[in-house]
Scaffold this motif. Structure first.
Motif, PDB file in Angstrom:
ATOM      1  N   ARG A  23       1.376  -2.008  -2.008  1.00 17.97           N
ATOM      2  CA  ARG A  23       0.303  -2.196  -1.239  1.00 17.97           C
ATOM      3  C   ARG A  23       0.201  -3.599  -0.629  1.00 17.97           C
ATOM      4  N   MET A  24       1.394  -4.081  -0.515  1.00 21.32           N
ATOM      5  CA  MET A  24       1.142  -5.493   0.197  1.00 21.32           C
ATOM      6  C   MET A  24       1.642  -5.248   1.662  1.00 21.32           C
ATOM      7  N   VAL A  25       1.162  -6.121   2.359  1.00 22.35           N
ATOM      8  CA  VAL A  25       1.366  -6.162   4.094  1.00 22.35           C
ATOM      9  C   VAL A  25       1.863  -7.530   4.121  1.00 22.35           C
ATOM     10  N   HIS A  26       2.957  -7.573   5.025  1.00 21.51           N
ATOM     11  CA  HIS A  26       3.786  -8.945   5.298  1.00 21.51           C
ATOM     12  C   HIS A  26       3.629  -9.539   6.630  1.00 21.51           C
ATOM     13  N   VAL A  27       3.694 -10.776   6.703  1.00 12.78           N
ATOM     14  CA  VAL A  27       3.692 -11.393   8.025  1.00 12.78           C
ATOM     15  C   VAL A  27       4.699 -12.277   7.959  1.00 12.78           C
ATOM     16  N   GLU A  28       5.607 -12.475   9.180  1.00  9.24           N
ATOM     17  CA  GLU A  28       6.571 -13.717   9.428  1.00  9.24           C
ATOM     18  C   GLU A  28       6.416 -14.188  10.819  1.00  9.24           C
ATOM     19  N   LEU A  29       5.887 -15.635  10.799  1.00  4.69           N
ATOM     20  CA  LEU A  29       5.919 -16.368  12.020  1.00  4.69           C
ATOM     21  C   LEU A  29       6.571 -17.261  12.447  1.00  4.69           C
ATOM     22  N   ALA A 374       3.566  -1.805   3.515  1.00  9.74           N
ATOM     23  CA  ALA A 374       3.877  -2.007   2.101  1.00  9.74           C
ATOM     24  C   ALA A 374       5.369  -1.473   1.746  1.00  9.74           C
ATOM     25  N   VAL A 375       5.972  -1.932   0.722  1.00 14.49           N
ATOM     26  CA  VAL A 375       6.950  -1.613  -0.063  1.00 14.49           C
ATOM     27  C   VAL A 375       6.967  -0.211  -0.577  1.00 14.49           C
ATOM     28  N   LYS A 376       7.460   0.676  -0.304  1.00 17.35           N
ATOM     29  CA  LYS A 376       7.301   2.102  -0.754  1.00 17.35           C
ATOM     30  C   LYS A 376       8.270   2.416  -1.862  1.00 17.35           C
ATOM     31  N   TYR A 377       7.837   3.289  -2.730  1.00 15.70           N
ATOM     32  CA  TYR A 377       8.519   3.523  -4.210  1.00 15.70           C
ATOM     33  C   TYR A 377       9.125   4.869  -3.716  1.00 15.70           C
ATOM     34  N   LYS A 378      10.539   4.917  -4.117  1.00 17.90           N
ATOM     35  CA  LYS A 378      11.206   6.208  -3.781  1.00 17.90           C
ATOM     36  C   LYS A 378      10.493   7.334  -4.365  1.00 17.90           C
ATOM     37  N   PRO A 379      10.520   8.796  -3.726  1.00 13.16           N
ATOM     38  CA  PRO A 379      11.068   8.955  -2.624  1.00 13.16           C
ATOM     39  C   PRO A 379      10.357   8.761  -1.273  1.00 13.16           C
ATOM     40  N   TYR A 380       9.409   7.913  -1.276  1.00 12.59           N
ATOM     41  CA  TYR A 380       8.362   7.655  -0.332  1.00 12.59           C
ATOM     42  C   TYR A 380       8.840   6.836   0.852  1.00 12.59           C
TER      43      TYR A 380
END
Length: 424
Positions: A23-29, A374-380
């Motif tokens: 459920r995390m959303v990630h940003v890199e600037l 988000a980081v998905k858990y296998k198999p998603y």
């Protein structure tokens, strides 16, 4: 006295998604100057005070969950560091997990390397989706600039209702009545999946990214335009065609990808709405593998056009979810919804263009900008796409291992091959 906030429908749904992703959303600037850390702290404090859900803990009491507003220190939110190994600390920061029980639901890091800065942000999707996170970032930069140059209080951030019902607010009375009766469950039932390795205790979160330079991206867009295809259509077609090749699925099998849809399309003016989630999915697929990427693209265009002709696209199932959460205690309703809800095995989120001018700090646009899901858990699996400076970035966030990294990179190779075929 304890201060409570309502746990909205999408907050609960994303909490339920804990079985499928982090459920995390990630940003890199990246910036070519040293950002003023003290000014950034001030802006972040003001933003959290205007958006209390960002400094709240989620209370799952099994009957009626809610957010409890928590005390916090700015050090809980912002890390400032000049590391020896910049890339490692960026990777470690971006792949962290913020528990919903934490006192803050957003974390930022300011990393220095000489006269350069990297601003990284991780936030809990339960609080807001990619659409509002883009707005949050733009507002963060605008307020930083006004604060550092004009000493304006950094309070220019939207606030208001976070309810899913805001999507109905600007519909005509007749359409609103019809939309509130769309109980049909349209979640994907496709069993095709990304060919990850089996789950292992050794699996760790990672983010992989592939860039398509501006010249190639321009040729890809031009080729798609000749076929009446949008960038989203091109991405889905290359995704599906590559999955056929990567997983060796039969050419005669149909494959469906669930594509994120921003429901703010139904809201005329969001200036008085709070930061939240307004994202649903539409199903886009092919009846079979095309003889080439061009034919696969034609299937996708037909599929997406059919969805777009529906004036209620993305609104299906919301009344069903509301009913599920209303008629029984939360713990029981979650189990019932899990039975009826099918989390897509293949998903895509096209976040779109990142506005460099809106993200400029001290009149300096980012040298690079990146946002992913988000980081998905296998198999998603979730493919995220963004563009910056006319370059396309593809990314996948996976809890996996070295073998999975090879598989994802091979998938990106197929994507590039199919882009090249299309752009010939």
């Amino acid at each position: 006295m304890e201060r409570k906030l309502t746990a909205e429908l999408w907050d609960k749904m994303h909490y339920m998604f804990r079985d499928f992703n982090d459920r995390m959303v990630h940003v890199e600037l990246h910036y070519d100057f040293r950002i003023d850390a003290d000014a950034l702290k001030t802006v972040l404090i003001c933003f959290l005070e205007k958006t209390p859900v960002l400094h709240s803990s989620f209370k799952d009491n099994h009957v009626n969950p809610y957010w409890k507003v928590e005390d916090y220190k700015i050090e809980d939110v912002l890390t400032v560091l000049e590391p020896d190994n910049l890339q490692k600390v960026i990777d470690d920061f971006l792949t962290q997990y913020i528990p919903p029980e934490s006192n803050v639901q957003i974390k930022a890091a300011l990393f220095y390397e000489g006269n350069k800065s990297v601003l990284c942000i991780v936030e809990n999707h339960m609080c807001m989706d990619g659409g509002d996170l883009k707005y949050f970032l733009n507002a963060l930069c605008s307020n930083y600039n006004d604060y550092t140059t004009q000493h304006k209080s950094p309070l220019a951030l939207r606030s208001g209702s976070r309810s899913y019902t805001e999507v109905y607010s600007d519909l005509s009375p007749m359409d609103k009545k019809a939309a509130q009766k769309l109980y049909k469950n349209v979640s994907s039932r496709d069993s095709h999946k990304f060919p990850f390795s089996p789950e292992s205790k050794e699996d760790k979160s990672f983010i992989l990214r592939r860039r398509i330079n501006s010249e190639r991206f321009a040729r890809i867009r031009a080729a798609g335009k000749k076929s009446g295809a949008t960038v989203n259509d091109i991405l889905v077609a290359a995704y599906i065609h590559s999955i056929y090749e990567l997983a060796n699925y039969s050419d005669n099998e149909g494959i469906t990808v669930s594509c994120a849809v921003d429901l703010r399309r139904y809201i005329k003016d969001i200036s008085s709405k709070g930061l939240t989630n307004h994202t649903a999915f539409m199903q886009c697929g092919t009846p079979r593998k095309g003889r080439n990427i061009v034919e696969t693209l034609s299937y996708v265009v037909r599929s997406s056009e059919k969805s777009k002709q529906d004036k209620f696209m993305g609104l299906y199932g919301l009344p069903l979810l509301k009913l599920g959460y209303s008629i029984m205690p939360y713990a029981a309703s979650e189990e019932v919804i899990k039975i009826g809800y099918s989390n897509p095995l293949l998903g895509m989120s096209n976040i779109g263009a990142i506005d460099g001018d809106a993200l400029a700090l001290s009149n300096k646009k980012p040298t690079d900008a990146f946002l992913t899901g988000a980081v998905k858990y296998k198999p998603y699996a979730l493919l995220t796409a963004t563009s910056y400076n006319n370059e396309l970035s593809l990314s996948m966030c996976v809890r996996g291992n070295e073998e999975d990294k090879k598989i994802v990179n091979t998938f990106f190779d197929y994507m590039e091959k199919n882009f090249n075929e299309l752009a010939k």
